[in-house]
Write an enzyme that holds these catalytic residues in place. Structure first.
Site, short mmCIF file in Angstrom:
data_model
loop_
_atom_site.label_atom_id
_atom_site.label_comp_id
_atom_site.label_asym_id
_atom_site.label_seq_id
_atom_site.Cartn_x
_atom_site.Cartn_y
_atom_site.Cartn_z
N GLN A 124 0.83 -1.20 0.00
CA GLN A 124 0.00 0.00 0.00
C GLN A 124 0.87 1.26 0.00
O GLN A 124 0.36 2.35 -0.21
CB GLN A 124 -0.94 0.01 1.22
CG GLN A 124 -2.05 -1.03 1.13
CD GLN A 124 -3.00 -1.00 2.30
OE1 GLN A 124 -3.19 -2.02 2.97
NE2 GLN A 124 -3.61 0.13 2.58
N GLU A 172 -13.23 5.19 4.12
CA GLU A 172 -13.23 4.49 5.40
C GLU A 172 -14.38 4.89 6.31
O GLU A 172 -14.66 4.21 7.29
CB GLU A 172 -11.88 4.72 6.06
CG GLU A 172 -10.79 4.23 5.12
CD GLU A 172 -9.39 4.62 5.52
OE1 GLU A 172 -8.49 3.86 5.18
OE2 GLU A 172 -9.20 5.64 6.15
N ARG A 230 -9.34 -0.32 7.24
CA ARG A 230 -10.25 0.62 6.60
C ARG A 230 -10.60 1.78 7.54
O ARG A 230 -11.76 2.12 7.74
CB ARG A 230 -11.53 -0.08 6.15
CG ARG A 230 -12.23 0.70 5.04
CD ARG A 230 -13.39 -0.07 4.47
NE ARG A 230 -13.92 0.63 3.30
CZ ARG A 230 -14.43 0.02 2.26
NH1 ARG A 230 -14.48 -1.29 2.21
NH2 ARG A 230 -14.91 0.72 1.24
N CYS A 231 -9.56 2.35 8.12
CA CYS A 231 -9.78 3.52 8.95
C CYS A 231 -8.49 4.30 9.03
O CYS A 231 -7.47 3.86 8.56
CB CYS A 231 -10.25 3.14 10.35
SG CYS A 231 -8.93 2.76 11.51
#
Lengths: 806, 149
Positions: free
Chosen positions: A237, A760, A384-385
């Site tokens: 990522q 997110e 996802r945050c």
């Protein structure tokens, strides 16, 4: 090009710029099976690596016998810590300032830990050889409960640092203690907790879970011994950071390393960190001189690569009797596993947990977080945050509900009473953040009206009466949530990872015929960057999004950036894209003025062209300007049309949302059914509404999974009990409800296009909404709080404990 | 995990107790037992193959017997190592009561399974263990009666 009859509106639409629900350009290849993932990479002579992993959660490694494995035909090498030690690669630094074993160095600290790396001609031989490596262990007592980490009989896990009283984040009070992080005013907050008319207290546990991307982690390393260049393909990522780390670790000069993130099948934070598999594939390629691939399987992914959450949040919230919040106190025990491998900006060992005052104007607050080592896998990534925002949002949204119960007040009204008001922005929070913009009351009222909140409460009250009268065995829960995110890390002045400031970048080249190539420092894992960044640029430079190629992920070509996680791509790289586009436009203006034989200031931008003020028939389109920039000499202007922007955001962005979940619960089976889910998101300027909706659907489904069953559970021996998709809940279309999406639009005042990021938000806001619905269903029967995940058994147990089974 | 069960065997207590100490009978009784050797007094080594659902594991096991409270009581403890598949630690406490039909064996088995077996087969372990324990005593009775015959 001559003037056309096209209207401004038509020309605008043709650009497919901001606000267009443009179809995803990536999907042509994904839907036809033409994606190119790490495991699709096949190189001549490529070998395969596979790990021998620890079956024990805590044990001393007395010996490793690789002789039988080496005898197996097709096995090329078996690496152990002893082989990596001369290279100083048997340990590696983590993103959190700790270090982690690449291969077991004398002991193992969690089940699934990497012990040896087998390299063979194909993956089947490698798997067979893994079974032939004989490891002699001496079992040690196992620590799985972080609250027992500092007891006198607790085993010491990290013997390598047991005498160190200072860690990367300050003092350590015990060998199993990593750090204490404090924010806010402790004395003032504790005084309020003593004196306030009403104080509600609760221990809120956000359980350990896992991002579980569809594609697991993997890498292919290829060391070219002739030109000295290492190429590393991987599920990264943050490819540029991986290049820098690989250079620092291996000693190979950074210009001789090329890192490529090809298509990535979901990341969700799982692919931010650096894993032993990456290091071992590099070493194996250097040792063997041929490419080496490593791809983990699902069990390895769930039990060894980075987990998320695992925060025990002990909270107190103080208020007046009529519900005005006076203060918030939180002590968090953070279970980090065996190594502190959290992926947070360096100065934030508990991420942005200090956004835990949420959407509320809370004048005084205090937060302390203690990081603890246990015999569990390392991680603590932002699933996802944005760096522990999920934990913070869950905490405050549960505490609000707990306070509402204590006050005997409606939870929607309590929220509205305490929201930060529109005119208070930019708002300085008690725990140190400056919220950029918001209009919470408008969003909240819109949400309550959309679901007929009053009607739902009346129906719920009737159902409680019916239940008590024996007319129904079902209960109804209304899950409220108003969350505020903090995304777009971040300003270089306070956000860095391993010393690298968290800026991001975009480089644009306009081709002579007026199409364009833009490269960014981020990397899409399914977010649709190739679609949306082209839209940002289309609006900025007046070239259709269809004629703009977006490239990311190859460090030899893309400009340096910190990657994609924490909803930072749009706030940071999106801003860089807009700023680079504006540089293009500034140069284009000079060229257009020359071509139109007027002064620079006498022309103005209009959708896709510069027009002479007051003479709309005289203009030059961006395409004409692009061609001119390459084919004629323009005095005082360099040929070509290119620009680069490195964007250091002045602040984070603060997207928010109002979510309401209506749940029907069968008291006798514990089965819950989502009747309605309404999600209003305010992510500032909306780039592509279709992609936003897709992001919201995906994030809500992950939130459903986390709230209702998804868990990495350990038994007392340190066994991962949920290491396969039999036990680790991933919702299918069967379990996934319908979602009703909505929006308000409050642009960020400091972002070039006002966008805040959305990917997110639904995970951050969804989890409290689902969990609050379950908790709310039992409020009438005396329940204050019950922990997630709310699987059928736990819901049944809650009902049973409340005596609802007669 | 704790398993508790009772089983009736139509033979006298001393015979049953002696059989519990007999490697040959034990080898025939332990489901999946491929090898069993007495290595010292009350110390045995065994190779036992067990299937947990889709997984097959070969346990190299060391078992210690404790007959000191016989013939009323018999205890054993042991551990098995199945390599990458996992490992097991366990103990059994068997009480032998004489009655009119022979001997009632009441056993309590404590067993902990770890490693990949516990990860993949978590939900299968209890059922499999119960089945294996039942099978052990069925085999035991069969082997014992066959010898008596």
């Amino acid at each position: 090009m001559s003037a056309t009859a096209e209207s401004v509106q038509d020309r605008k639409a043709a650009l497919k710029g901001l606000g267009t629900s443009r179809k995803r350009v990536e999907d042509a290849r994904f839907t036809q099976g033409k994606g190119n993932y790490v495991d699709d990479i096949k190189l001549p002579g490529m070998l395969f690596g596979d790990f021998v992993r620890s079956q024990h959660a805590h044990a001393r490694v007395k010996s490793i016998d690789t002789s039988k494995a080496m005898e197996l035909p097709g096995v090329v090498a078996v690496l152990t810590a002893a082989d990596l030690e001369p290279l100083n690669l048997h340990w590696m630094p983590t993103l959190a300032g700790d270090k982690q074993m690449v291969l077991a160095d004398g002991k193992v600290l969690f089940q699934g830990q990497e012990v040896a790396f087998v390299v063979a001609e194909d993956r089947y031989i490698a798997a067979d050889a893994v079974d032939l490596v004989k490891v002699d262990y001496e079992e040690l007592p196992v620590l799985v409960d972080p609250f027992k980490a500092e007891l006198s009989d607790a085993p010491i896990l990290r013997e390598d640092i047991k005498d160190e009283t200072e860690g990367a984040h300050g003092a350590r009070r015990h060998p199993n203690h990593i750090f204490t992080w404090e924010q806010g005013d402790q004395a003032a907050t504790e005084a309020i907790m003593k004196e306030a008319p009403v104080v509600a207290e609760e221990m809120v546990y956000y359980h350990r879970t896992h991002p579980c991307p569809m594609e697991t982690c993997g890498s292919v390393a290829s060391m070219d011994k002739v030109n000295g260049k290492l190429t590393l393909w991987g599920t990264f990522q943050a490819p540029h950071v991986v290049r820098t780390v690989a250079s620092l670790l291996s000693g190979i000069a950074e210009h001789n390393i090329r890192v490529v993130s090809p298509d990535i099948g979901g990341g969700f934070g799982n692919k931010v960190g650096v894993y032993p598999g990456y290091v071992c594939s590099i070493v194996a390629s250097i040792v063997t001189g041929v490419p080496v691939k490593w791809v983990e399987d699902r069990m390895e992914n769930l039990s060894a690569t980075a987990f998320a959450r695992d925060y025990h949040m002990n909270g107190k919230i103080a208020a007046t009797e009529d519900g005005k919040i006076l203060g918030l106190w939180c002590h968090t025990t953070a279970d980090h596993g065996a190594f502190d491998a959290c992926a947070d900006p360096t100065k934030y060992p508990a991420g942005f947990m200090n956004i835990c005052t949420g959407s509320y104007d809370i004048p005084t607050a205090y937060l302390a977080v203690d990081g603890i080592y246990t015999n569990k896998a390392p991680g603590g990534v932002a699933y996802r945050c944005s760096f522990r925002v999920t934990e913070a949002a869950y905490f405050i949204e549960r505490m609000i509900e707990v306070l509402a119960i204590k006050l005997n007040m409606d939870a929607a009204e309590l929220r509205a009473k305490n929201f930060i008001r529109k005119e208070q922005f930019p708002y300085q929070s008690a725990l140190g953040w400056e919220y950029d913009s918001g209009d919470y009351h408008t969003a909240w009222n819109k949400a309550l009206e959309a679901v007929d909140y009053k009607g739902l409460r009346a129906e719920q009250a009737q159902q409680v009466n019916d239940f008590k009268a024996g007319k129904t065995r079902k209960l109804m829960g209304i899950g409220l949530c108003h969350f505020t995110e903090i995304v777009g890390a971040g300003p270089v002045k306070n956000c860095d990872i391993l010393g690298m400031g968290m800026f991001d970048s975009c480089e644009i080249r306009i081709h002579p015929t007026g199409s364009a190539l833009a490269r960014l420092g981020t990397i899409s894992q399914g977010q649709g960057h190739a679609t949306t960044f082209a839209q940002i640029l289309a609006t900025e430079i007046g070239i259709s999004a269809d004629e703009i190629t977006i490239e990311e992920g190859d460090t030899d070509t893309a400009p340096y950036g910190l990657g994609t996680y924490g909803s930072r791509s749009t706030p940071v790289a999106g801003a860089a894209t807009a700023m680079a586009g504006r540089k293009i436009r500034a140069k284009a203006q000079m060229i257009a003025a020359y071509l139109l034989e007027v002064h620079d200031n006498d022309i103005e931008w209009e959708v896709d062209r510069f027009v002479v003020k007051g003479a709309p028939e005289r203009f030059k389109t961006m395409k004409e300007i692009a061609f001119a920039s390459y084919n004629q000499a323009i005095p005082g202007v360099e040929p070509g049309l290119e620009a680069v922007s490195y964007y250091d955001p002045p602040n984070m962005t603060y997207p928010f949302g109002a979510y309401i979940c209506v749940m029907d619960i069968d008291v006798d089976t514990g089965v819950s059914d989502v009747r309605k889910f309404y999600a209003l998101d305010d992510c500032g300027t909306r780039i592509n509404p279709m992609i936003i909706e897709g992001q919201v659907h995906g994030g809500l489904t992950e939130a459903l999974a986390i709230a209702m069953g998804q868990e990495i559970a350990y038994d007392e021996l340190g066994n991962v009990k949920t290491g396969t998709l039999m036990d680790f809940f991933i919702p299918t279309s069967w379990e996934t409800p319908n979602y009703q999406t909505d929006f308000t639009e409050t642009p960020s005042p400091h972002h070039p296009i006002g966008a805040k990021g959305v990917g997110e938000s639904p995970n951050v806001g969804g989890v409290p909404a689902f969990s609050n619905a379950i908790n709310d269903a039992f409020r009438a029967f005396g329940l204050t709080h019950t922990n997630m995940p709310h699987d059928h058994w736990r819901v049944w147990k809650t009902a049973n404990d409340l005596g609802l089974h007669g | 995990m704790v398993l508790e069960e009772e089983v009736q065997i139509p033979l006298d207590r001393q015979t049953v107790f002696n059989a519990l100490n007999d490697p040959e009978i034990l080898k025939q009784s332990i489901p999946g037992c491929e090898e069993l050797n007495l290595i010292a007094e009350n110390q045995m080594e065994a190779l036992v193959v067990v299937k947990f659902g889709p997984m097959k594991a070969s346990f190299n096991s060391e078992v210690g017997l404790d007959p000191s409270e016989g013939p009323e009581r018999f205890k054993l403890s042991g551990k098995g190592d199945a390599g990458v598949a996992g490992f097991a630690n366990g103990s059994a406490d068997v009480r032998l009561d004489e009655n009119e039909e022979g001997t009632l064996l009441a056993y309590t088995v404590n067993i902990d399974i770890s490693g990949k077996l516990a990860q993949v087969g978590g939900r299968l372990i209890e059922g499999t263990s119960k089945r294996l324990a039942k099978k052990f005593f069925a085999n035991f009775e069969e082997a014992l009666l066959a010898r008596q015959a």
